[in-house]
Design a protein around this motif. Structure first.
Motif, short mmCIF file in Angstrom:
data_model
loop_
_atom_site.label_atom_id
_atom_site.label_comp_id
_atom_site.label_asym_id
_atom_site.label_seq_id
_atom_site.Cartn_x
_atom_site.Cartn_y
_atom_site.Cartn_z
N ASN A 1 -6.31 14.23 -11.36
CA ASN A 1 -5.80 14.82 -12.60
C ASN A 1 -5.15 13.73 -13.45
O ASN A 1 -5.01 12.59 -13.01
CB ASN A 1 -4.82 15.96 -12.30
CG ASN A 1 -3.58 15.50 -11.53
OD1 ASN A 1 -3.08 14.40 -11.72
ND2 ASN A 1 -3.07 16.35 -10.65
N ALA A 2 -4.76 14.08 -14.67
CA ALA A 2 -4.28 13.08 -15.63
C ALA A 2 -3.07 12.29 -15.11
O ALA A 2 -3.00 11.07 -15.24
CB ALA A 2 -3.93 13.76 -16.95
N GLU A 3 -2.12 13.01 -14.48
CA GLU A 3 -0.90 12.34 -13.99
C GLU A 3 -1.22 11.36 -12.87
O GLU A 3 -0.73 10.22 -12.87
CB GLU A 3 0.10 13.40 -13.51
CG GLU A 3 1.48 12.84 -13.19
CD GLU A 3 2.48 13.91 -12.85
OE1 GLU A 3 3.68 13.59 -12.75
OE2 GLU A 3 2.09 15.09 -12.68
N CYS A 4 -2.05 11.79 -11.93
CA CYS A 4 -2.42 10.91 -10.82
C CYS A 4 -3.31 9.77 -11.31
O CYS A 4 -3.23 8.64 -10.80
CB CYS A 4 -3.15 11.71 -9.73
SG CYS A 4 -2.09 12.86 -8.83
N LEU A 5 -4.16 10.05 -12.28
CA LEU A 5 -5.08 9.05 -12.81
C LEU A 5 -4.31 7.88 -13.44
O LEU A 5 -4.65 6.71 -13.22
CB LEU A 5 -6.00 9.69 -13.85
CG LEU A 5 -7.18 8.85 -14.34
CD1 LEU A 5 -8.07 8.43 -13.20
CD2 LEU A 5 -7.97 9.63 -15.39
N GLU A 6 -3.28 8.20 -14.16
CA GLU A 6 -2.48 7.14 -14.79
C GLU A 6 -1.81 6.27 -13.74
O GLU A 6 -1.75 5.04 -13.88
CB GLU A 6 -1.44 7.78 -15.72
CG GLU A 6 -0.75 6.75 -16.61
CD GLU A 6 -0.07 7.38 -17.81
OE1 GLU A 6 1.04 6.94 -18.14
OE2 GLU A 6 -0.65 8.30 -18.42
N LEU A 7 -1.31 6.89 -12.67
CA LEU A 7 -0.69 6.12 -11.59
C LEU A 7 -1.72 5.23 -10.90
O LEU A 7 -1.45 4.05 -10.63
CB LEU A 7 -0.06 7.08 -10.56
CG LEU A 7 1.23 7.78 -10.98
CD1 LEU A 7 1.58 8.88 -9.97
CD2 LEU A 7 2.38 6.80 -11.10
N ALA A 8 -2.90 5.79 -10.61
CA ALA A 8 -3.93 5.02 -9.91
C ALA A 8 -4.39 3.83 -10.73
O ALA A 8 -4.56 2.71 -10.22
CB ALA A 8 -5.12 5.92 -9.57
N LEU A 9 -4.61 4.02 -12.04
CA LEU A 9 -5.04 2.93 -12.91
C LEU A 9 -3.95 1.86 -13.03
O LEU A 9 -4.24 0.67 -13.09
CB LEU A 9 -5.42 3.46 -14.29
CG LEU A 9 -6.74 4.22 -14.36
CD1 LEU A 9 -6.92 4.86 -15.74
CD2 LEU A 9 -7.91 3.30 -14.07
N TYR A 10 -2.69 2.32 -13.08
CA TYR A 10 -1.58 1.35 -13.13
C TYR A 10 -1.60 0.46 -11.89
O TYR A 10 -1.45 -0.77 -11.99
CB TYR A 10 -0.25 2.10 -13.22
CG TYR A 10 0.96 1.19 -13.13
CD1 TYR A 10 1.53 0.65 -14.27
CD2 TYR A 10 1.52 0.88 -11.89
CE1 TYR A 10 2.63 -0.21 -14.19
CE2 TYR A 10 2.61 0.03 -11.80
CZ TYR A 10 3.17 -0.50 -12.95
OH TYR A 10 4.26 -1.35 -12.85
N ILE A 11 -1.78 1.08 -10.72
CA ILE A 11 -1.80 0.32 -9.47
C ILE A 11 -2.96 -0.67 -9.46
O ILE A 11 -2.80 -1.84 -9.10
CB ILE A 11 -1.89 1.28 -8.26
CG1 ILE A 11 -0.62 2.13 -8.16
CG2 ILE A 11 -2.13 0.52 -6.96
CD1 ILE A 11 -0.75 3.35 -7.27
N LEU A 12 -4.13 -0.21 -9.88
CA LEU A 12 -5.31 -1.09 -9.91
C LEU A 12 -5.11 -2.24 -10.90
O LEU A 12 -5.54 -3.37 -10.64
CB LEU A 12 -6.56 -0.29 -10.28
CG LEU A 12 -7.05 0.69 -9.20
CD1 LEU A 12 -8.17 1.55 -9.74
CD2 LEU A 12 -7.51 -0.07 -7.95
N GLU A 13 -4.47 -1.96 -12.01
CA GLU A 13 -4.22 -3.04 -12.98
C GLU A 13 -3.28 -4.08 -12.39
O GLU A 13 -3.48 -5.29 -12.54
CB GLU A 13 -3.61 -2.47 -14.26
CG GLU A 13 -3.45 -3.53 -15.35
CD GLU A 13 -2.34 -3.23 -16.34
OE1 GLU A 13 -2.42 -3.72 -17.48
OE2 GLU A 13 -1.37 -2.55 -15.96
N VAL A 14 -2.23 -3.62 -11.70
CA VAL A 14 -1.28 -4.56 -11.07
C VAL A 14 -2.01 -5.41 -10.03
O VAL A 14 -1.81 -6.63 -9.95
CB VAL A 14 -0.12 -3.79 -10.42
CG1 VAL A 14 0.72 -4.71 -9.53
CG2 VAL A 14 0.77 -3.16 -11.48
N LEU A 15 -2.86 -4.78 -9.22
CA LEU A 15 -3.59 -5.52 -8.18
C LEU A 15 -4.63 -6.46 -8.78
O LEU A 15 -5.01 -7.45 -8.15
CB LEU A 15 -4.26 -4.53 -7.21
CG LEU A 15 -3.30 -3.62 -6.44
CD1 LEU A 15 -4.08 -2.69 -5.51
CD2 LEU A 15 -2.28 -4.45 -5.64
#
Length: 455
Positions: free
Chosen positions: A335-349
């Protein structure tokens, strides 16, 4: 101006009410007796001594503290739709809050706001009977609320004392009861904190603690305010080891509580880096994230993973357990909330060489991330652009071609033409230029047109 439309007509001046479709006329005493004003539960009885001797309760304060309670319609001012504190009655028989009706008059209106009848007398008469009924009703509700609050505090204190004496199953049962109380009553939380409950509950966690005891103790601690000393105490290696074990083996609710408690322990600058590098902890968090049966668990796990990734020294460990491909494959189903968190994590990595390589080597990265451009939110678009930029820079020929074939060019043109952040437009232009280097101008333009048509 809002108007309140009661279910029946009332003549407050005569202190009589016409209620229901049958047109039955009741006086106040009968209305209270029959429960029409909410007194059927025994909390409302005119003249009852609800207020402690010598204590005069303030009506305004009671109304404020009982704002969530359902109030009888006859107590509501038809103008403000709020409970009346100084009810006055007009010549039409309608009753209003004094300040509201006087304001109505000051605006040049000489009609009754509810009936719109012209007034033949602009005087207002205090409705003392209704006032006393309102005061009595709120007093008794207020006293009952305070009594329940005191009872909860007493129960919480009693359970704390009991925990110091009981063992085994009795201890588990008492912890469970205390957890339920602190989860639903702020007064119980304060009682536990004020009576050294945080320190005592924390002392129950150790190398020989049964998981059943640990799960209930953790469920209590996540509902309490933890100061620096409490967090330091809970970050002892033996307590953290137990916390990680329970995270990996507990029920879904327990796992979520564990993630919340770990986040609480990580509050503050540079705190928690020592224990969040534990591979067992990282594996436990990812198990929670991948369990799609429980949306709350996915959200809690991603939230903790984001917090963990704020520590640069831990990011390599996160990549090493395969977080990158697992999150990439989950993107289409979040969902939108989880998607933003997942993309943030991938960007950091993606700031790590090994992170960029993991993103490039995952076949789902480019198609899944390209689809998210301009689809969810500006933040998601920003994270997606950063991820695509990182892998296209790493392998321009290979990744740029794959990205354009996945529709990236058309998406980038959409970002550039939109009204979004200028920084995103600039990054989109740079990525578009990077991708175009691998094509002749004619072929690239044709791909842009083709993908725009398709998408």
């Amino acid at each position: 101006m809002p108007m309140y439309q009661p279910s029946g007509r009332r003549r407050d001046g005569d202190v009589r009410f016409e209620v229901g479709s049958g047109g039955q006329v009741l006086d106040l005493e009968t209305a209270v007796k029959d429960g029409i004003l909410g007194g059927g539960d025994g909390l409302l009885c005119p003249g009852a001594a609800a207020v402690p001797t010598g204590e005069k309760l303030d009506l305004k304060k009671m109304i404020t503290e009982l704002e969530s309670i359902e109030v009888p319609s006859v107590f509501i001012c038809p103008i403000s739709l709020e409970p009346m504190q100084d009810p006055v009655t007009l010549c039409t028989g309608q009753t209003y809050e004094r300040s509201n009706i006087l304001k109505w008059f000051s605006l040049g209106h000489f009609t009754c706001p509810t009936t719109m009848q012209e007034l033949w007398d602009d005087s207002v008469t205090p409705n003392t009977t209704l006032y006393h009924l309102i005061y009595s009703w709120f007093s008794q509700k207020y006293v009952a609320m305070k009594k329940r609050s005191e009872d909860v505090q007493g129960r919480a204190l009693e359970m704390l004392e009991k925990l110091k004496k009981v063992k085994g199953q009795a201890r588990i049962q008492t912890l469970k009861e205390l957890r339920l109380v602190v989860a639903t009553h702020d007064s119980a939380k304060k009682t536990v904190v004020d009576n050294n409950g945080v320190s005592f509950i924390s002392s129950l966690l150790g190398p020989f603690t049964m998981h059943a005891v640990g799960s209930e103790a953790i469920g209590i601690l996540v509902n309490l305010e933890l100061n620096i000393d409490a967090r330091t105490n809970l970050m002892q290696p033996t307590k953290i080891s137990l916390l990680v074990d329970i995270l990996n083996e507990g029920s879904i609710d327990t796992k979520i509580n564990c993630t919340k408690l770990i986040e609480m322990l990580m509050e503050g600058k540079d705190s928690g880096a020592e224990f969040v590098s534990s591979l067992s902890l990282l594996v436990g968090v990812m198990r929670l994230v991948k369990d799609r049966r429980h949306a709350n668990g996915v959200l809690a796990g991603l939230g903790l993973l984001k917090k963990i990734c704020s520590h640069e020294t831990v990011r390599s460990s996160v990549v090493s357990i395969g977080v990158v491909p697992q999150l990439v494959d989950m993107l289409p189903n979040l969902n939108a909330e989880c998607l933003e968190l997942a993309l943030y994590i991938l960007e950091v990595l993606s700031t790590l060489p090994e992170g960029r390589l993991a993103l490039k080597d995952c076949p789902s990265t480019i198609p899944n991330v390209v689809k998210l451009l301009m689809k969810v939110s500006e933040s998601c678009t920003q994270f997606a652009l950063s991820i695509l930029w990182a892998i296209c820079k790493l392998a321009p020929e290979e990744c740029s071609a794959l990205a354009v074939d996945a529709g990236l060019a058309a998406k980038l043109l959409l970002v550039i033409q939109s009204g979004c952040n200028p920084v995103l437009k600039q990054r989109s232009s740079e990525l578009l230029k990077l991708c175009s280097l691998n094509y002749t101008a004619t072929i690239f333009i044709s791909k842009c047109k083709l993908t725009r048509t398709i998408h």
